[in-house]
Design a protein around this motif. Structure first.
Motif: not given
Length: 404
Positions: A21-23, A281-284, A311-317
């Motif tokens: 996700t974000t740095p 809280d898992g990246t897709f 946010g940093g994890d665009c997979s959620w969007d």
């Protein structure tokens, strides 16, 4: 980050790949725990204890060793057929059962602590002997109950989701928590075999982030096959669990933490028997398909720092846009990646320093995770109205309802 800190947090770094996700969030996950006074079984430290379940049922648990003879292990093909260890928590009759279930095997605890740079600071015996509230010889409660398949984070043992599993069982669910072979810091199999994280070695060997993501996509898709196999063995014509009659085959959910949450969506994509899913809280890495999940409900519950819209994890969007059924996107202020596991509460009892970037207490971490996961399952699998999911509440100011 210094070389020493990198070495002490090597396995946490692999777990952090399930964030990407974000740095700031990645740095938090990679930094590992700060040095703390040594803790040992003889140091006078009070015994660790998981939070007591709040539901009306007592809790029993059985451990199953399952082998899928139709698949070779994807990480160590020479090992033979795919193997899984599964803890099945279930509603039990009050007063039955006398033997408390162990939290985890001592060698599993040692390997988990070593991977987090805590070997020498925390005794494996202290962690493995944490008090649980399930009994291994408890008699099952009467009736039929929904089934929840539960998958842990990458390189993280299934035991770290015990508090959630016990809570759900006490509320009237059968919960099957799965250790996926060669995907945890260490899992003890029958005969004393200890399988460590060969999949982590594959991630480490990846030449770049894109290759790492592809490996983790494979992890999620493979776990979907694992969870469907567990479902087969729990509900098929020759069930592996002697109390399988407790399971209502018409009401099934998949849930998980980190890549286990991605696996919940992956399982729903391939297995129509799964009625609802939860990603904690898992990246897709294995994306939600553009065609959706057949109109089935899905809950996304994550950190506010890393998993808010944009946010940093665009997979959620992207995943949110593709979900085509009832859905909620909730984030928790002051939380960290492991907020949704047993880790914060046990860490506080051990006297380990709190993460300044994730100051949410262990008690609040447990209460929030239990409350929102149970509310979702009650609504979707038991058709019970749960206003908690309708919007913000004064009792849970940390929980943010996202509306991207």
């Amino acid at each position: 980050m210094t070389t020493t800190l990198r070495r002490r947090a090597a396995v946490s770094a692999l777990a952090a790949l399930a964030l990407l996700t974000t740095p700031a969030v990645t740095a938090q996950a990679l930094s590992g725990p700060a040095p703390a006074p040594a803790v040992s079984a003889t140091s006078g430290t009070a015994p660790l204890e998981l939070p007591r379940p709040t539901g009306p049922y007592a809790v029993g648990v059985d451990v199953l060793h399952l082998t899928d003879h139709s698949r070779a292990d994807p990480w160590v093909p020479g090992a033979g057929d795919r193997e899984l260890m599964v803890s099945v928590h279930h509603p039990a009759r009050a007063g039955s059962g006398s033997t408390p279930a162990p939290y985890m095997d001592t060698e599993e605890a040692r390997l988990m602590l070593a991977g987090r740079g805590l070997d020498g600071l925390v005794s494996a015996d202290v962690v493995s002997s944490a008090s649980t509230h399930a009994r291994t010889d408890a008699r099952p409660a009467g009736g039929r109950f929904p089934l929840v398949l539960l998958s842990p984070g990458f390189n993280t043992p299934r035991a770290t989701l015990t508090s959630l599993a016990e809570e759900l069982a006490s509320r009237g669910y059968v919960v099957a928590s799965v250790d996926h072979a060669y995907e945890t810091s260490g899992t003890v199999f029958p005969g004393g075999r200890v399988l460590t994280c060969a999949a982590c070695d594959t991630v480490e060997a990846a030449p770049d982030d894109a290759a790492s993501r592809e490996v983790l996509r494979t992890v999620s898709a493979g776990r979907a096959a694992d969870l469907s196999f567990v479902l087969d063995r729990l509900t098929g014509p020759h069930p592996a669990w002697e109390n399988s009659r407790m399971i209502d085959r018409r009401r099934i959910a998949a849930a998980g933490h980190s890549i286990g949450g991605n696996a919940a969506a992956s399982t729903m994509r391939t297995d129509p028997r799964v009625d609802a899913g939860i990603n904690m809280d898992g990246t897709f890495f294995d994306p939600v398909p553009r065609s959706g999940l057949g109109g089935r409900p899905f809950l996304m519950l994550g950190t506010d720092a890393g998993h808010r819209p944009g946010g940093g994890d665009c997979s959620w969007d992207q995943g949110w846009q593709h979900l085509d059924g009832w859905k909620r996107w909730l984030t928790v202020r002051d939380s960290g990646h492991f907020t949704f596991t047993d880790t914060p509460g046990l860490g506080e009892q051990l006297g380990l320093p709190a993460d300044p970037e994730a100051p949410l207490s262990g008690d609040r971490s447990t209460r929030i995770t239990r409350a929102y996961v149970a509310a979702f399952l009650d609504l979707q699998l038991k058709d019970r109205p749960r206003p908690l999911l309708d919007g913000p509440t004064p009792g849970n100011p940390e929980v943010v309802f996202q509306n991207p």
